[in-house]
Design an enzyme around this catalytic site. Structure first.
Site, PDB file in Angstrom:
ATOM      1  N   HIS A 246       1.021  -1.195  -0.033  1.00  0.00           N
ATOM      2  CA  HIS A 246       0.090  -0.166   0.067  1.00  0.00           C
ATOM      3  C   HIS A 246       0.788   1.280   0.012  1.00  0.00           C
ATOM      4  O   HIS A 246       1.491   1.297   1.066  1.00  0.00           O
ATOM      5  CB  HIS A 246      -0.928   0.004   1.307  1.00  0.00           C
ATOM      6  CG  HIS A 246      -1.621   1.296   1.343  1.00  0.00           C
ATOM      7  ND1 HIS A 246      -2.306   1.692   0.428  1.00  0.00           N
ATOM      8  CD2 HIS A 246      -1.226   2.196   2.438  1.00  0.00           C
ATOM      9  CE1 HIS A 246      -2.876   3.047   0.923  1.00  0.00           C
ATOM     10  NE2 HIS A 246      -2.099   3.399   2.203  1.00  0.00           N
TER      11      HIS A 246
ATOM     12  N   ASP B 263       0.917   5.241  -0.208  1.00  0.00           N
ATOM     13  CA  ASP B 263       0.353   6.496  -0.221  1.00  0.00           C
ATOM     14  C   ASP B 263       0.725   7.305  -1.338  1.00  0.00           C
ATOM     15  O   ASP B 263       2.029   7.662  -1.243  1.00  0.00           O
ATOM     16  CB  ASP B 263       0.559   7.221   1.104  1.00  0.00           C
ATOM     17  CG  ASP B 263      -0.151   6.462   2.322  1.00  0.00           C
ATOM     18  OD1 ASP B 263      -1.459   6.189   2.197  1.00  0.00           O
ATOM     19  OD2 ASP B 263       0.372   5.981   3.355  1.00  0.00           O
TER      20      ASP B 263
ATOM     21  N   ASP C 118      -6.807   1.357   3.258  1.00  0.00           N
ATOM     22  CA  ASP C 118      -6.477   2.530   4.312  1.00  0.00           C
ATOM     23  C   ASP C 118      -7.306   3.663   4.171  1.00  0.00           C
ATOM     24  O   ASP C 118      -7.124   4.522   4.993  1.00  0.00           O
ATOM     25  CB  ASP C 118      -5.093   3.008   3.984  1.00  0.00           C
ATOM     26  CG  ASP C 118      -4.352   3.751   4.916  1.00  0.00           C
ATOM     27  OD1 ASP C 118      -4.872   3.391   6.273  1.00  0.00           O
ATOM     28  OD2 ASP C 118      -3.686   4.698   4.748  1.00  0.00           O
TER      29      ASP C 118
ATOM     30  N   HIS D  11      -6.144   9.804  -0.109  1.00  0.00           N
ATOM     31  CA  HIS D  11      -6.719   9.687   1.348  1.00  0.00           C
ATOM     32  C   HIS D  11      -5.850  10.300   2.276  1.00  0.00           C
ATOM     33  O   HIS D  11      -6.050  10.235   3.639  1.00  0.00           O
ATOM     34  CB  HIS D  11      -7.178   8.110   1.791  1.00  0.00           C
ATOM     35  CG  HIS D  11      -6.133   7.317   1.669  1.00  0.00           C
ATOM     36  ND1 HIS D  11      -5.954   6.108   0.977  1.00  0.00           N
ATOM     37  CD2 HIS D  11      -5.041   7.229   2.660  1.00  0.00           C
ATOM     38  CE1 HIS D  11      -4.999   5.385   0.910  1.00  0.00           C
ATOM     39  NE2 HIS D  11      -4.395   6.016   2.194  1.00  0.00           N
TER      40      HIS D  11
END
Length: 1008
Positions: A262, A264, A374, A578
């Protein structure tokens, strides 16, 4: 027994740490190292490879914050290592406890071929297996000296989030640059012992299996000669064969491991660094896939794939081949893993349009699942959007972070506001960075809440957040856990394979209705106001640009800006990631976001003006262009017409003794006291007071705001314990227009100026607020106490609204003390209600209290959240001048709330031209809201119209196309025909619509 167990476990830890792990690389020789520090921003790969480096030694400091250094490492494999496995060990100065948050590197060969990434848990590069001896080694490392943004204590502010304050001091010490022999038998022994030791630690103390493992481990440790680990490793492994071969019980839980990182798209690093993080991770995963035939890796966020294609074509080529082999899997079908609470209806839809289309165009891959491990909670409109994009499933992990209530399911069907259900899974492993540690696997088994009905779960496996991905050690552990007594069974699978298996096993799981609210990170609805305002403005400008460009193309042949709109949409969608839209990134990210939204606004405004000029033609007729989906000022929705004559009811301003003011337009009467507070707002037609007794509105309230952990993310419930009402006014004066009141206040180091106005002939009080904000760790709210007894209220979300309770009967309701709305909230008693609409805020709270006037009953207070001042990760969050507009609409029903929400966000545009412009499409029922009018993305010239039922009831309406129609077909969000869905009834350009509550419909019109 207890003493034996403790002794063996302690012995295992020490022998692993001090003898066996050091023996994995029994021999090494140093490499020669040179370095070139790139000036300024990163340079192209070819430039880095061609640069002439200078000498550097192990132990030297390197790497200014956010700098790039190109290391060249050279050496020769010793002749005596012939026949052995040789690796380069390249330690840039890593802290192994911070994968993803440190310096990182990407290794290249001299010809520019990428080899793999370097990160704290992945420092090796294979040189030869087996070596011939005498090989010349030459590698180049593009090393990023990304600073550790965390402070001396977790989440303390540091200067490193902004290159202007980060300084130039070197951050890292070059730790190791060696060629080394890899003893693969010792490496395998390490994994054997780690897996068994972790398994043993999780088994019950009195479980026979635990003692079987313990005795086998003890025998293996006895078999090792601590002075000759390599020579005795095989003998030690043989002692473990039996316990490693014991199969899992038939009822063992099954875990689908999915290789994962994951990443970001921005957070504690800027967007440009994410481009390189993706390249490093993708290169490592492509290499690992070549070495490990069972391994499967998945990567979401089409934007990140697009970055690879554009900026790292050498990595992209390797990834393309791995995708073709079916083992490097595109996932999720979204442009980025966006926030899902704040993006507007169309923006949320376009996340799937652009994400799914990229994977379809590049790889022919259709994603079934939304992949959002997330994201900070999920809006209740999302299931319908996922389904309308052609997907049926959702994966997330974040709900496990909720602090008050444990979510009752791990596998379930999630029902949205329109009744759409999608199959949803929360991995019980409770992390999207699973490392195949025995503790994680055992937790997944114990934690799984659907036992007895299902026995499958998913584990996203690999270092994430800042990237890195799956390691060969994780793959090796998973291999040992494939069928091991005492453990869940672990198998590498694609997300599709997992969901197919889970859904077949559990065809009728429980249903969860409504939003998936995260009981944490509530302050992300407010932090970084400029980022949120830029997003809101961009969303509505995109609506205008598409509407007017489509109308101009159909009516005048004006060129439709396909490429420009595609690029701008992707920019806006990227900034809904996000950790960007929620305001939880470093200062660098938000500064760039503000600049991006400014560029978007300028480009879209130019597109709107070009299209409107083409539509208006030459002339002197004054025209008002109305892009809202409702008629206003006499101008139909999506049309341009001369402005209507002004209202015959003007607004009167009366100044009272003592500094008070009264605004009255014949529909509403507003009393403002000498403090600038609204003490009465009377609906004259209904003869009803809007405000709660003795509770002034337009009240700015200031709270201390120091959450327990995540500064930019969280607001904890105790913030309400202390509040300062900002009732002191510097001045309360009549506005220059004679029909408004201006209030100025000073507080702390800040100032606020407000203008209260009552437009003639309209039932709305407009509150314009400007705040010059210079507070620290404070939370600013704007309160409207209402004389409405409401057990629930409506809050706009994507393609409709969600109802939330105003009470706190249960812990679930109490936990929603800060929630999200889009353009409005609405409260009502039967026959009368109030709407509060906004142009750029999202966070709010709603509370109830008993009346203060002696009557029994309750009143309801809505407070909109304006500004915060957290110090991490951006110490200067929200400092400066901000402007907000809110409108209070007494007597409003839900239709009024919807209409006014659009109105405040889509101002009228005035120009002159030849005459009126008829709407391209029109709907005869205000309950059916058109959210998009555009030309089809495929360049066919077809007109695409998206609409939904907005009031929460059934609707029958006629949608009329203002152009010749040859055919109309229902379509999905990607503008593809919906198989099995009949065409709507049509009479020429008139289409009959029958919609369920909140139903979303996309229609594709073929022009005649």
């Amino acid at each position: 027994m207890h003493d034996d167990r403790s002794l063996v476990e302690g012995r295992l830890r020490r022998v692993l740490d001090e003898r066996i792990r050091p023996a994995v690389y029994p021999e090494s020789v140093p490499l020669r190292v040179a370095v070139w520090h790139a000036p300024g921003e990163p340079v192209p790969v070819a430039e880095g490879l061609a640069a002439e480096p200078g000498p550097i030694e192990v132990g030297a400091r390197w790497g200014a914050p956010w700098g790039t250094s190109w290391f060249r490492v050279t050496g020769t494999v010793p002749e005596e290592w012939a026949g052995r496995t040789v690796e380069a060990l390249l330690d840039l100065g890593f802290d192994e406890n911070m994968p993803g948050f440190q310096c990182e590197g990407l290794v290249y060969r001299p010809d520019g071929t990428p080899v793999k990434g370097l990160s704290p848990r992945n420092q090796w590069v294979r040189v030869a297996a087996p070596a011939a001896g005498g090989e010349e080694v030459r590698l180049h490392v593009e090393a990023a000296s990304n600073p550790v943004v965390f402070g001396p204590r977790p989440f303390a502010p540091t200067p490193f989030g902004d290159p202007d304050t980060a300084g130039r001091d070197p951050q890292y010490t070059l730790a190791r640059m060696d060629l080394a022999v890899l003893d693969e038998t010792v490496w395998e022994l390490v994994l054997d012992l780690e897996v068994l030791g972790e398994l043993m630690a999780e088994l019950p103390v009195d479980a026979p299996r635990r003692w079987d493992v313990l005795r086998a481990v003890e025998r293996a440790l006895d078999a090792i000669d601590l002075q000759d680990v390599g020579g005795t490793a095989a003998r030690a492994r043989a002692c473990l064969t039996g316990v490693l071969a014991a199969p899992a019980v038939p009822s063992a839980h099954r875990i689908s491991a999915v290789g994962h990182a994951h990443i970001d798209s921005a957070w504690l690093w800027p967007l440009r660094e994410t481009v390189r993080k993706v390249a490093r991770t993708a290169a490592s995963m492509a290499a690992l896939l070549e070495d490990e035939p069972d391994f499967v890796f998945t990567m979401s966020q089409a934007q990140q794939w697009a970055w690879l294609k554009e900026h790292r074509p050498e990595v992209w080529t390797r990834v393309q081949q791995a995708v073709a082999d079916g083992r490097f899997v595109p996932a999720g079908g979204m442009w980025v893993e966006s926030d899902t609470n704040m993006p507007g209806s169309e923006a949320m839809a376009r996340q799937f349009v652009h994400g799914k289309r990229f994977f379809l165009d590049e790889f022919g891959v259709e994603n079934d699942e939304a992949w959002l491990p997330d994201t900070f909670g999920f809006a209740a409109g999302l299931p319908q959007i996922i389904r309308a994009a052609g997907s049926t499933r959702l994966l997330t992990q974040k709900i496990s972070w909720s602090r008050t209530n444990a979510f009752p399911h791990h596998t379930f069907r999630w029902e949205g506001i329109d009744g759409t259900r999608i199959f949803t899974h929360f991995p019980p492993v409770d992390t999207y960075n699973c490392s195949m540690n025995g503790r994680e696997i055992a937790h997944a088994v114990r934690n799984f809440r659907d036992k007895g009905a299902a026995r499958h779960s998913l584990a996203p496996t690999g270092w994430g957040d800042g990237g890195g991905g799956t390691t060969r050690e994780m793959v090796a552990k998973a291999a040992r856990l494939r069928d091991l007594e005492g453990s869940a069974r672990v198998v590498w699978e694609t997300p599709r394979a997992f969901f197919d298996r889970a859904e077949a096993e559990y065809p009728e799981p429980p249903v969860w209705v409504g939003e998936l609210y995260l009981e944490l990170h509530r302050a992300t609805l407010t932090s970084q106001a400029r980022t949120k305002q830029g997003n809101r403005r961009s969303e509505h400008l995109l609506r205008e640009a598409e509407l007017w460009a489509a109308t101009a193309a159909v009516r005048t042949g004006h060129p439709y800006p396909y490429a420009e709109l595609d690029r701008i949409w992707k920019t806006v969608l990227l900034h809904q990631f996000h950790d960007i839209l929620p305001g939880s990134s470093i200062a660098w990210v938000h500064r760039e976001a503000a600049a991006a939204h400014e560029r978007v606004a300028a480009e879209l405004t130019a597109l709107v003006e070009d299209a409107q000029r083409a539509l208006a033609g030459e002339g002197a007729v004054p025209l008002v262009f109305n892009a809202a989906p409702h008629t206003r000022s006499g101008v139909p929705a999506g049309a341009a017409a001369p402005p209507a004559e002004g209202s015959t009811r003007g607004t009167r301003l009366t100044v009272r003794t003592g500094g008070g003011h009264v605004l009255d337009n014949g529909l509403l009467r507003v009393e403002i006291d000498g403090r600038g507070l609204v003490v009465s707002l009377r609906d004259l037609d209904a003869d009803r007071e809007t405000l709660a007794p003795d509770r002034p509105a337009n009240l700015l309230q200031l709270h201390p705001d120091l959450p327990n952990m995540w500064d930019a993310w969280d607001v904890d419930a105790f913030y309400r314990n202390t509040v300062t009402d900002l009732t002191g006014a510097d001045a309360v004066t009549a506005g220059d227009d004679g029909a408004s009141v201006r209030i100025t206040r000073s507080f702390g180091a800040s100032r606020a100026a407000q203008v209260l106005s009552l437009p003639p002939g309209e039932r709305r009080l407009v509150v314009d607020t400007e705040v010059d904000w210079h507070e620290t760790e404070k939370f600013l709210k704007l309160a409207f106490p209402l004389d409405v007894r409401a057990e629930r209220y409506a809050s706009e979300t994507q393609f409709g609204h969600v109802h939330r309770p105003t009470h706190t009967n249960t812990s679930w309701e109490a936990a929603k003390f800060e929630a999200c709305n889009h353009r409005f909230v609405h409260l009502a008693e039967p026959g009368w209600g109030v709407a509060i609409v906004n142009d750029s805020t999202y966070g709010h709270d709603v509370t109830r209290t008993v009346r203060s006037d002696g009557d029994r009953g309750t009143t309801t207070t809505v407070r909109v959240s304006l500004l915060r001042a957290p110090r991490f990760p951006d110490p200067a969050t929200d400092q400066g001048v901000h402007r907000f507009r809110h409108t209070l609409v007494p007597g409003a029903d839900i239709a009024d709330a919807v209409r006014e929400g659009w109105r405040i966000n889509l101002p009228e545009r005035r120009r002159t031209g030849a005459g009126e412009v008829a709407p391209l499409v029109a709907v005869d029922d205000d309950a059916v809201v058109v959210t998009a009018v555009k030309l089809a993305d495929d360049g066919s010239g077809d007109v695409v119209v998206r609409c939904h039922e907005a009031h929460g009831g059934r609707a029958r309406a006629v949608l009329t196309a203002g152009f010749p129609v040859a055919g109309v077909a229902p379509a999905d969000l990607l503008e593809r025909p919906l198989a099995g869905t009949p065409a709507p009834e049509r009479d020429g350009g008139r289409v009959a619509l029958r919609l369920r509550p909140f139903e979303l419909v996309t229609l594709r019109f073929r022009r005649g």
